[in-house]
Design an enzyme around this catalytic site. Structure first.
Site, PDB file in Angstrom:
ATOM      1  N   CYS A  37       1.445  -1.103   5.068  1.00  0.00           N
ATOM      2  CA  CYS A  37       0.092  -1.659   5.150  1.00  0.00           C
ATOM      3  C   CYS A  37      -0.447  -1.654   6.583  1.00  0.00           C
ATOM      4  CB  CYS A  37       0.049  -3.068   4.571  1.00  0.00           C
ATOM      5  SG  CYS A  37       1.128  -4.216   5.420  1.00  0.00           S
ATOM      6  N   HIS A  81      -7.470  -5.349  17.236  1.00  0.00           N
ATOM      7  CA  HIS A  81      -8.349  -5.983  16.243  1.00  0.00           C
ATOM      8  C   HIS A  81      -9.616  -5.190  16.041  1.00  0.00           C
ATOM      9  CE1 HIS A  81      -5.930  -9.349  15.582  1.00  0.00           C
ATOM     10  NE2 HIS A  81      -5.858  -9.628  16.860  1.00  0.00           N
TER      11      HIS A  81
END
Ligand code: PEP
Ligand code: MG
Length: 555
Positions: free
Chosen positions: A484, A188
């Site tokens: 992506c 993240h």
């Protein structure tokens, strides 16, 4: 303890840029000790708690002064901190002989439990109460306030790791770079730093030794951190960091010989959407909807979701926007889904699989998306994460179409889906490869575990082989396959991916201009030669070197 002598640390550079600034550590919330000796004078201890809660209320009121929705929420939290019932409950525990700070924990945790049971709006106040508890405890124990520090100027944020929730206020802080001990190229922290355009180094264990105020030069390209740099190095690095790159290309992505590769952006929040909308991109290739609802304990209603999606869609009038349905589970828990704890959550109930337990959540989201499309006329595409089989793809496509959504796709991030891409693509209008998870599952390497970060190198030939396989299957069927994952943001790798027949590349907004420049310098034939060189390599370093060699021979 760090000495003042210059030294070099290293980790994985995951977001480019050079920064010179002192470090400040993310402060974890302090815990209280039930065994600590209680204060001698209970009345005095109750007074200390009263003052701490009043001080918390003043802090929150000051923070609320900025106004807006956040201001109203902070003002409401300030009122909660002054609720006499909280003080009374803590006083009760002090009276029974509990240590002072721990009495606050006991009192506030009991309220949190009650609010959770009440559900709905009340359950969503739990986060505010926990924040009040953490602040009051920090004051009582005389330790720094938890959360993103405010050292009073630009700083490099250092943390063991950053969760999506930790980073909620990062965009408005003075952090100019991120440095974490844990994490790999698809963690993240990596994703967030790219979307904010903040240089970042992750997986740097030695960062644990850095103390607040230590000056560093952090290089997000090489993954190095120079600690206590010499004045000459500082001067040199400052000059380097101020040189802004000049981009030579604008508009749609295309190779030198005119093959179009749509350059799209990845967004997760309304702030990302605003940044992305202002940039020269062709639309959104991945809207991570779960980021809108990370802290929610009660499910967002269809109306609330419609409102949130409508706001985001309005930013992209005339440009396509690909929305991913909630990718909950594993490293992105959504409390409101109430998924059971799992021993091994990454291959467990996450992504589309959550619909096995909570089908209504997916149905509600699809109808909210259809309503938001109706209000805005958005060029909407909807895709599901973590799809493994053609049956799952077919089921999702039927469900989405039954809600009136007409462009439906799935993500390819499970090896089985890549291996049988042709069978999957037949059921949908497009596929989008999520290389972050595809790498995690192909390499059997946890994307949150720094000790296996090398296995998750974005250039792993095994992962590229599967991308090639998906590209071929999609081309055979005449349907688009985009990508992506974070791999799209590496300009050299982006050229390889174009050579592997990816029709679009979606990445953090700040990366788009550099990728567009890179593609514009190469013909499709050259991209294909670079792709072959990468596929022939036996490890990521060899792949990078082979591709660099190929590119140097073109010019
Ligand atoms: C991916 O897995 O590559 C992806 C784009 O999804 P996320 O990083 O949100 O899991
Ligand atoms: Mg994924």
């Amino acid at each position: 303890m760090i000495t003042t002598a210059a030294m070099l640390m290293s980790g994985h550079g995951v977001s480019q840029g050079l920064v010179c600034a002192p470090v400040a550590r993310l402060t974890p919330p302090a815990t209280t000790d039930p065994e600590e000796a209680p204060g001698d004078n209970p009345a005095h201890e109750v007074q200390r708690v009263r003052e701490a809660l009043a001080q918390v209320a003043r802090q929150l009121t000051a923070a609320a002064a900025d106004g807006g929705v956040a201001g109203a929420i902070l003002q409401a939290a300030a009122a909660m901190a002054q609720d006499p019932a909280l003080l009374q409950a803590a006083a009760g525990h002090i009276g029974q002989g509990s240590p002072t700070a721990h009495s606050v924990t006991l009192a506030i945790d009991a309220y949190c439990r009650q609010l959770r049971e009440l559900g709905g709006y009340m359950a969503d106040r739990v986060t505010d109460l926990e924040d009040i508890r953490n602040r009051a405890i920090a004051l009582l124990l005389d330790v720094p306030l938890p959360g993103i520090p405010q050292p009073g100027g630009p700083f490099v944020l250092v943390a063991h790791d950053l969760s999506p929730a930790d980073t909620a206020h990062l965009a408005t802080s003075d952090a100019v770079a991120l440095l974490t001990e844990a994490g790999g190229p698809t963690s993240h922290t990596a994703i967030l730093s790219r979307s904010l355009g903040l240089p970042a180094v992750v997986g740097c264990h030695e960062a644990a030794r850095l103390t607040d105020g230590t000056p560093v030069i952090l290089d997000g390209r090489t993954g190095t951190v120079e600690v206590h740099p010499t004045p000459q190095r500082l001067h040199q690095a400052r000059q380097q960091s101020q040189a802004t790159p000049q981009h030579q290309t604008f508009g749609p992505g295309r190779t030198a010989d005119g093959h179009g590769i749509a350059l799209l952006t990845n967004i997760g929040t309304a702030a990302d959407a605003a940044r992305a909308a202002a940039a020269d991109t062709e639309g959104v290739g991945l809207f991570r909807t779960e980021f809108l609802f990370l802290n929610r304990r009660e499910a967002p209603t269809a109306d609330e979701q419609t409102e949130a999606y409508t706001q985001v869609f309005r930013n992209f009038a005339g440009r396509p926007i690909t929305v991913r349905t909630l990718d909950a589970g594993s490293d992105k828990p959504l409390p409101f889904l109430r998924l059971p704890d799992e021993e091994n959550p990454a291959p467990g109930i996450r992504g589309l699989r959550t619909a096995r337990l909570q089908p209504d959540a997916l149905a509600t989201q699809l109808s909210a998306l259809a309503a938001a499309q109706h209000h805005t006329g958005a060029q909407l595409k909807v895709m599901a994460p973590m799809v493994s089989t053609p049956n799952e793809a077919a089921h999702f496509a039927d469900l989405a179409r039954s809600h009136g959504l007409d462009t439906v796709g799935v993500m390819i991030e499970v090896p089985a889906a890549a291996l049988r891409a042709g069978d999957i693509i037949r059921h949908v209008d497009f596929v989008s490869i999520g290389t972050n998870d595809l790498a995690q599952y192909v390499m059997a390497a946890d994307r949150t575990h720094h000790a296996v970060a090398d296995l998750l190198d974005l250039w792993q030939p095994a992962v590229l082989s599967l991308v090639a396989q998906v590209g071929r299957a999609a081309a055979d069927l005449g349907r688009p396959a985009g990508l992506c994952g974070e791999a799209a943001a590496d300009p050299l790798l982006a050229a390889v991916l174009a050579g592997l027949q990816m029709s679009s590349l979606s990445m953090a907004t700040p990366a788009v201009a550099t990728v567009r420049d890179q593609l514009a310098r190469l013909t499709m034939q050259q991209c294909q030669e670079m792709a072959s060189a990468a596929l022939d390599a036996s490890d990521p370093d060899q792949a990078r070197t082979a591709v660099q060699k190929a590119i140097s021979q073109f010019s």
